[in-house]
Scaffold this motif. Structure first.
Motif, PDB file in Angstrom:
ATOM      1  N   CYS A 160       0.868  -1.175   0.000  1.00  0.00           N
ATOM      2  CA  CYS A 160       0.000   0.000   0.000  1.00  0.00           C
ATOM      3  C   CYS A 160       0.904   1.225   0.000  1.00  0.00           C
ATOM      4  O   CYS A 160       2.080   1.151   0.384  1.00  0.00           O
ATOM      5  N   LEU A 161       0.396   2.362  -0.417  1.00  0.00           N
ATOM      6  CA  LEU A 161       1.233   3.558  -0.530  1.00  0.00           C
ATOM      7  C   LEU A 161       1.802   3.981   0.820  1.00  0.00           C
ATOM      8  O   LEU A 161       2.921   4.505   0.902  1.00  0.00           O
ATOM      9  N   HIS A 162       1.047   3.756   1.888  1.00  0.00           N
ATOM     10  CA  HIS A 162       1.510   4.130   3.222  1.00  0.00           C
ATOM     11  C   HIS A 162       2.739   3.325   3.620  1.00  0.00           C
ATOM     12  O   HIS A 162       3.760   3.885   4.061  1.00  0.00           O
ATOM     13  N   HIS A 163       2.699   2.019   3.460  1.00  0.00           N
ATOM     14  CA  HIS A 163       3.831   1.190   3.849  1.00  0.00           C
ATOM     15  C   HIS A 163       4.983   1.314   2.858  1.00  0.00           C
ATOM     16  O   HIS A 163       6.156   1.168   3.247  1.00  0.00           O
ATOM     17  N   PHE A 164       4.686   1.588   1.612  1.00  0.00           N
ATOM     18  CA  PHE A 164       5.721   1.902   0.622  1.00  0.00           C
ATOM     19  C   PHE A 164       6.531   3.112   1.094  1.00  0.00           C
ATOM     20  O   PHE A 164       7.768   3.102   1.079  1.00  0.00           O
ATOM     21  N   GLN A 165       5.851   4.128   1.548  1.00  0.00           N
ATOM     22  CA  GLN A 165       6.517   5.325   2.070  1.00  0.00           C
ATOM     23  C   GLN A 165       7.399   4.994   3.272  1.00  0.00           C
ATOM     24  O   GLN A 165       8.538   5.471   3.375  1.00  0.00           O
ATOM     25  N   LEU A 166       6.882   4.181   4.197  1.00  0.00           N
ATOM     26  CA  LEU A 166       7.654   3.828   5.388  1.00  0.00           C
ATOM     27  C   LEU A 166       8.933   3.082   5.027  1.00  0.00           C
ATOM     28  O   LEU A 166       9.988   3.307   5.634  1.00  0.00           O
ATOM     29  N   LEU A 167       8.864   2.201   4.053  1.00  0.00           N
ATOM     30  CA  LEU A 167      10.047   1.459   3.615  1.00  0.00           C
ATOM     31  C   LEU A 167      11.089   2.399   3.014  1.00  0.00           C
ATOM     32  O   LEU A 167      12.289   2.266   3.283  1.00  0.00           O
ATOM     33  N   LEU A 168      10.644   3.351   2.210  1.00  0.00           N
ATOM     34  CA  LEU A 168      11.574   4.323   1.627  1.00  0.00           C
ATOM     35  C   LEU A 168      12.255   5.144   2.719  1.00  0.00           C
ATOM     36  O   LEU A 168      13.461   5.421   2.650  1.00  0.00           O
ATOM     37  N   GLU A 169      11.497   5.532   3.730  1.00  0.00           N
ATOM     38  CA  GLU A 169      12.056   6.335   4.814  1.00  0.00           C
ATOM     39  C   GLU A 169      13.047   5.539   5.665  1.00  0.00           C
ATOM     40  O   GLU A 169      14.035   6.089   6.160  1.00  0.00           O
ATOM     41  N   LYS A 170      12.773   4.256   5.842  1.00  0.00           N
ATOM     42  CA  LYS A 170      13.616   3.427   6.703  1.00  0.00           C
ATOM     43  C   LYS A 170      14.919   3.012   6.029  1.00  0.00           C
ATOM     44  O   LYS A 170      15.951   2.848   6.706  1.00  0.00           O
ATOM     45  N   ALA A 171      14.901   2.839   4.738  1.00  0.00           N
ATOM     46  CA  ALA A 171      16.047   2.271   4.015  1.00  0.00           C
ATOM     47  C   ALA A 171      17.385   2.943   4.335  1.00  0.00           C
ATOM     48  O   ALA A 171      18.376   2.247   4.586  1.00  0.00           O
ATOM     49  N   PRO A 172      17.482   4.281   4.338  1.00  0.00           N
ATOM     50  CA  PRO A 172      18.787   4.900   4.597  1.00  0.00           C
ATOM     51  C   PRO A 172      19.353   4.606   5.979  1.00  0.00           C
ATOM     52  O   PRO A 172      20.562   4.744   6.197  1.00  0.00           O
ATOM     53  N   THR A 173      18.504   4.206   6.930  1.00  0.00           N
ATOM     54  CA  THR A 173      18.982   3.900   8.284  1.00  0.00           C
ATOM     55  C   THR A 173      19.359   2.437   8.445  1.00  0.00           C
ATOM     56  O   THR A 173      19.944   2.067   9.466  1.00  0.00           O
ATOM     57  N   VAL A 174      19.051   1.612   7.439  1.00  0.00           N
ATOM     58  CA  VAL A 174      19.311   0.177   7.529  1.00  0.00           C
ATOM     59  C   VAL A 174      20.389  -0.267   6.551  1.00  0.00           C
ATOM     60  O   VAL A 174      21.291  -1.038   6.902  1.00  0.00           O
ATOM     61  N   LEU A 175      20.308   0.233   5.334  1.00  0.00           N
ATOM     62  CA  LEU A 175      21.209  -0.199   4.275  1.00  0.00           C
ATOM     63  C   LEU A 175      22.469   0.654   4.230  1.00  0.00           C
ATOM     64  O   LEU A 175      22.471   1.807   4.674  1.00  0.00           O
ATOM     65  N   SER A 176      23.517   0.092   3.672  1.00  0.00           N
ATOM     66  CA  SER A 176      24.734   0.871   3.439  1.00  0.00           C
ATOM     67  C   SER A 176      24.428   1.939   2.391  1.00  0.00           C
ATOM     68  O   SER A 176      23.538   1.781   1.546  1.00  0.00           O
ATOM     69  N   SER A 177      25.149   3.025   2.437  1.00  0.00           N
ATOM     70  CA  SER A 177      24.878   4.146   1.527  1.00  0.00           C
ATOM     71  C   SER A 177      24.986   3.733   0.063  1.00  0.00           C
ATOM     72  O   SER A 177      24.315   4.302  -0.803  1.00  0.00           O
ATOM     73  N   SER A 178      25.795   2.717  -0.220  1.00  0.00           N
ATOM     74  CA  SER A 178      25.962   2.278  -1.608  1.00  0.00           C
ATOM     75  C   SER A 178      24.742   1.538  -2.149  1.00  0.00           C
ATOM     76  O   SER A 178      24.606   1.362  -3.366  1.00  0.00           O
ATOM     77  N   LEU A 179      23.856   1.096  -1.255  1.00  0.00           N
ATOM     78  CA  LEU A 179      22.694   0.309  -1.679  1.00  0.00           C
ATOM     79  C   LEU A 179      21.389   1.096  -1.681  1.00  0.00           C
ATOM     80  O   LEU A 179      20.403   0.655  -2.263  1.00  0.00           O
ATOM     81  N   VAL A 180      21.368   2.247  -1.026  1.00  0.00           N
ATOM     82  CA  VAL A 180      20.107   2.969  -0.836  1.00  0.00           C
ATOM     83  C   VAL A 180      19.457   3.334  -2.160  1.00  0.00           C
ATOM     84  O   VAL A 180      18.253   3.114  -2.363  1.00  0.00           O
ATOM     85  N   ALA A 181      20.218   3.897  -3.081  1.00  0.00           N
ATOM     86  CA  ALA A 181      19.642   4.332  -4.357  1.00  0.00           C
ATOM     87  C   ALA A 181      19.059   3.154  -5.128  1.00  0.00           C
ATOM     88  O   ALA A 181      17.985   3.261  -5.737  1.00  0.00           O
TER      89      ALA A 181
END
Length: 242
Positions: A160-181
């Motif tokens: 859903c668009l709401h959880h899609f947004q949450l995943l995008l927001e969380k990614a930079p705090t979980v993944l290495s900077s080389s993987l975020v994009a």
């Protein structure tokens, strides 16, 4: 704060091919939260103290009341109402004692603030939020660590668009900077593909009601209106739990 991984439910969610497996997991979290407060836990003094202090949002009070467990809900409501009256006593007395328009306005505002503070912190919403944080974290983490999971997520139906947004927001705090994009690109690509699919399905549903199309096949679009609403809004969102 380090979050505990929830790999099994997240993997099961991806495998389910749901329109939004995070919504499904939140439905389970809500069921578990309600069951806890409908069971013997209400006899526990620590639980009653938490209920008296925090209570539940309107939605979850209503679900508790509708669950055919009147004794437990009555016990919680009895002491929660008493605590609410105690905390609002000053504000209520000010309402009773108003004598001028200015005084009434001031008393109303004070009571409003008291109620707004009282209605925050739903125990079920808070429990759901804690689980959602772990699920979102785990989804991002597995994408970065497991190629099979990455492929399964890409081939899934998105979120859903709401959880899609949450995943995008969380990614930079979980993944290495080389993987975020790459994560943002791949997840968005999957989401757009599935939004287009939903849009196509719901459009065909609108056309099926025209006389010239009544004898044509539904092509699996009988529930497209429900799926489109779920995709836009999310079936089980946690809103302002604290």
């Amino acid at each position: 704060m380090k979050l505990e991984l929830e790999t099994i439910p997240v993997w099961d969610g991806v495998a389910s091919q749901s329109e939004c497996f995070l919504c499904d997991l939140m439905a389970e979290a809500q069921k578990d939260g309600l069951s806890f407060y409908l069971g013997n836990s209400v006899m526990n003094p620590e639980t009653r103290v938490k209920v008296n202090e925090h209570g539940f949002c309107t939605k979850h009070w209503q679900l508790l009341a509708a669950a055919n467990k009147p004794q437990g809900v009555a016990l919680m409501a009895d002491t929660y109402l008493g605590m609410t009256r105690s905390k609002a006593e000053k504000s209520i007395n000010n309402l009773l004692g108003t004598k001028t328009p200015r005084g009434a306005k001031k008393a109303i505002q004070a009571f409003k603030q008291e109620m707004e503070a009282r209605e925050k912190g739903c125990l079920v919403c808070s429990a759901m939020q804690q689980r959602l944080d772990r699920y979102v974290f785990t989804t991002c983490y597995l994408w970065g660590e497991d190629e099979a999971f990455r492929q399964a997520l890409q081939e899934g139906k998105g979120f859903c668009l709401h959880h899609f947004q949450l995943l995008l927001e969380k990614a930079p705090t979980v993944l290495s900077s080389s993987l975020v994009a790459s994560f943002v690109h791949d997840l968005t690509q999957t989401e757009v593909f599935n939004l287009d699919r939903i849009a196509k399905d719901v459009y065909w549903m609108t056309q099926k009601y025209k006389s010239e199309n009544m004898d044509k096949p539904w092509n699996g679009c009988e529930d497209a209106h429900k799926r489109s609403v779920d995709k836009m809004t999310g079936r089980h969102r946690v809103i302002d739990p604290v």
